[in-house]
Design a protein around this motif. Structure first.
Motif, PDB file in Angstrom:
ATOM      1  N   LEU A 213       0.854  -1.262  -0.096  1.00  0.00           N
ATOM      2  CA  LEU A 213       0.015   0.066  -0.017  1.00  0.00           C
ATOM      3  C   LEU A 213       0.845   1.337  -0.179  1.00  0.00           C
ATOM      4  N   TYR A 214       1.882   1.528   0.827  1.00  0.00           N
ATOM      5  CA  TYR A 214       2.820   2.384   0.704  1.00  0.00           C
ATOM      6  C   TYR A 214       3.550   2.665  -0.380  1.00  0.00           C
ATOM      7  N   LYS A 215       4.056   1.532  -1.313  1.00  0.00           N
ATOM      8  CA  LYS A 215       4.951   1.924  -2.476  1.00  0.00           C
ATOM      9  C   LYS A 215       3.733   2.291  -3.521  1.00  0.00           C
ATOM     10  N   LYS A 216       2.493   1.663  -3.527  1.00  0.00           N
ATOM     11  CA  LYS A 216       1.557   2.132  -4.639  1.00  0.00           C
ATOM     12  C   LYS A 216       1.260   3.685  -4.165  1.00  0.00           C
ATOM     13  N   ALA A 217       0.994   3.849  -2.921  1.00  0.00           N
ATOM     14  CA  ALA A 217       0.698   5.249  -2.890  1.00  0.00           C
ATOM     15  C   ALA A 217       1.741   6.452  -3.085  1.00  0.00           C
ATOM     16  N   ASN A 218       3.057   5.992  -3.274  1.00  0.00           N
ATOM     17  CA  ASN A 218       4.243   6.909  -3.440  1.00  0.00           C
ATOM     18  C   ASN A 218       4.855   6.347  -4.937  1.00  0.00           C
ATOM     19  N   ASN A 219       4.077   5.565  -5.843  1.00  0.00           N
ATOM     20  CA  ASN A 219       4.587   5.324  -7.127  1.00  0.00           C
ATOM     21  C   ASN A 219       5.714   4.519  -7.267  1.00  0.00           C
ATOM     22  N   ILE A 220       5.972   3.702  -6.221  1.00  0.00           N
ATOM     23  CA  ILE A 220       7.369   2.829  -6.092  1.00  0.00           C
ATOM     24  C   ILE A 220       7.003   1.597  -6.588  1.00  0.00           C
ATOM     25  N   PRO A 221       7.511   0.929  -7.458  1.00  0.00           N
ATOM     26  CA  PRO A 221       7.421  -0.434  -8.052  1.00  0.00           C
ATOM     27  C   PRO A 221       7.254  -1.505  -6.933  1.00  0.00           C
ATOM     28  N   VAL A 222       6.064  -2.362  -7.105  1.00  0.00           N
ATOM     29  CA  VAL A 222       5.884  -3.079  -5.967  1.00  0.00           C
ATOM     30  C   VAL A 222       5.094  -4.333  -6.776  1.00  0.00           C
ATOM     31  N   TYR A 223       5.143  -5.542  -6.405  1.00  0.00           N
ATOM     32  CA  TYR A 223       4.294  -6.450  -7.133  1.00  0.00           C
ATOM     33  C   TYR A 223       3.758  -7.510  -6.105  1.00  0.00           C
ATOM     34  N   LEU A 224       2.591  -7.801  -6.339  1.00  0.00           N
ATOM     35  CA  LEU A 224       1.829  -9.106  -5.696  1.00  0.00           C
ATOM     36  C   LEU A 224       1.198  -9.868  -6.617  1.00  0.00           C
ATOM     37  N   ASN A 225       1.256 -11.019  -6.761  1.00  0.00           N
ATOM     38  CA  ASN A 225       0.662 -11.945  -7.841  1.00  0.00           C
ATOM     39  C   ASN A 225      -1.060 -11.738  -7.751  1.00  0.00           C
ATOM     40  N   PRO A 226      -1.726 -12.173  -8.589  1.00  0.00           N
ATOM     41  CA  PRO A 226      -3.118 -12.221  -8.382  1.00  0.00           C
ATOM     42  C   PRO A 226      -3.647 -13.073  -7.019  1.00  0.00           C
ATOM     43  N   ALA A 227      -3.047 -14.140  -6.966  1.00  0.00           N
ATOM     44  CA  ALA A 227      -3.524 -14.840  -5.695  1.00  0.00           C
ATOM     45  C   ALA A 227      -3.374 -14.239  -4.226  1.00  0.00           C
ATOM     46  N   GLN A 228      -2.044 -13.289  -4.074  1.00  0.00           N
ATOM     47  CA  GLN A 228      -1.821 -12.527  -3.193  1.00  0.00           C
ATOM     48  C   GLN A 228      -2.595 -11.422  -3.160  1.00  0.00           C
ATOM     49  N   LEU A 229      -3.152 -10.798  -4.176  1.00  0.00           N
ATOM     50  CA  LEU A 229      -3.754  -9.702  -4.014  1.00  0.00           C
ATOM     51  C   LEU A 229      -5.491 -10.117  -3.485  1.00  0.00           C
ATOM     52  N   GLN A 230      -5.913 -11.373  -4.075  1.00  0.00           N
ATOM     53  CA  GLN A 230      -7.240 -11.661  -3.532  1.00  0.00           C
ATOM     54  C   GLN A 230      -7.045 -12.010  -2.105  1.00  0.00           C
ATOM     55  N   THR A 231      -6.137 -12.694  -1.236  1.00  0.00           N
ATOM     56  CA  THR A 231      -6.116 -13.112  -0.153  1.00  0.00           C
ATOM     57  C   THR A 231      -5.824 -11.822   0.708  1.00  0.00           C
ATOM     58  N   ALA A 232      -5.230 -10.546   0.214  1.00  0.00           N
ATOM     59  CA  ALA A 232      -4.950  -9.212   1.230  1.00  0.00           C
ATOM     60  C   ALA A 232      -6.340  -8.732   1.087  1.00  0.00           C
ATOM     61  N   ASP A 233      -7.298  -8.941   0.268  1.00  0.00           N
ATOM     62  CA  ASP A 233      -8.452  -8.300   0.417  1.00  0.00           C
ATOM     63  C   ASP A 233      -9.275  -8.682   1.373  1.00  0.00           C
ATOM     64  N   CYS A 234      -9.088  -8.480   2.468  1.00  0.00           N
ATOM     65  CA  CYS A 234      -9.531  -8.770   3.702  1.00  0.00           C
ATOM     66  C   CYS A 234     -11.023  -8.606   3.858  1.00  0.00           C
ATOM     67  N   PHE A 235     -11.751  -7.665   2.942  1.00  0.00           N
ATOM     68  CA  PHE A 235     -13.023  -7.418   2.919  1.00  0.00           C
ATOM     69  C   PHE A 235     -13.924  -8.039   2.070  1.00  0.00           C
TER      70      PHE A 235
END
Length: 263
Positions: A213-235
């Protein structure tokens, strides 16, 4: 006995760290919410795309060429093009224009672009082999000044070939905050909230989400694969935000009993 003590101490440290993180949550900059594509079948397709991108870079490096960055926007372009190839297997689009018109120059400015298509194989290795055995495709794979690429694959059992693959290669002087080099290790979450893939939800997962979240907010390269993005979506609301990080902390503290958290 010693192992029990170590485990209890580890749990104590995890909870203490979570408390400190919860108190410090406001220190993180506010970031936008990001769409989560999330479905398991889509995660499997994205894994195949990642494998193909790795094979391409391994081949280029073995021939003394540079590795090529993957760009999420070009992956979106490839998704469009690979679905169009099911309808019309051609470097022209169903509307009669060239494949390059699928790229918005205002989003991704380029000097040159190339495209490779394949159909019939269900693995990245077999698809890559098709291109290696084609002089024209192999020439594109070994083009010296390629800098970025996108990869797409679609599985449709109602078609003649079932599997369709597309890769777009671009030459550009531009750099993109979310560009990344595909990695050999594709993390597979073992539980809800398990971003690190170790089967547990702990402070390491929180730190991974906070870093993203921090890197996305500051336009810093960061990568999570689709499965990681899904499981991080706690809501499970289709977006990633500070709220998901707060839910994860409260789960680690034991305030919430399950993930994803549903009101």
């Amino acid at each position: 006995m010693m192992s029990i003590i170590k485990k209890s101490f580890s749990q104590f440290v995890s909870v203490l760290t979570a408390v400190l993180m919860l108190c410090a949550m406001t220190a993180f900059p506010q970031s936008e919410s990001y769409a989560v594509t999330g479905l398991e079948s889509e995660a499997e397709l994205k894994s195949k795309e990642n494998q193909l991108a790795m094979l391409i870079n391994e081949y280029r490096i073995s021939n003394g060429l540079n590795a090529v960055y993957v760009v999420p926007y070009l992956n979106e372009v490839s998704d469009v093009r690979v679905n169009e190839s099911v309808e019309l297997f051609s470097h022209y689009r169903p509307n009669g224009t060239k494949f390059s018109t699928a790229i918005d120059q205002s989003v991704f400015p380029f000097c040159k672009v190339y495209e490779t298509l394949a159909a019939g194989s269900d693995t990245a290795e077999a698809t890559f082999g098709q291109w290696l055995n084609s002089p024209d495709h192999n020439k594109i794979l070994l083009t010296e000044n390629i800098t970025h690429m996108g990869v797409g694959v679609v599985h449709d059992t109602d078609t003649d070939y079932h599997w369709y693959w597309q890769t777009v290669y671009a030459v550009t002087d531009a750099q993109f905050a979310d560009q990344y080099l595909p990695t050999e290790y594709e993390i597979v979450p073992q539980a809800e909230g398990d971003i690190t893939g170790d089967g547990f939800v702990d402070t390491y997962d929180y730190l991974s989400l906070a870093d993203y979240l921090y890197k996305k907010a500051n336009n810093i390269p960061v990568y999570l694969n689709p499965a990681q993005l899904q499981t991080a979506d706690c809501f499970r609301d289709g977006i990633l935000s500070e709220a998901d990080a707060k839910v994860m902390v409260r789960y680690i503290l034991g305030e919430y009993k399950t993930l994803p958290y549903i009101f």
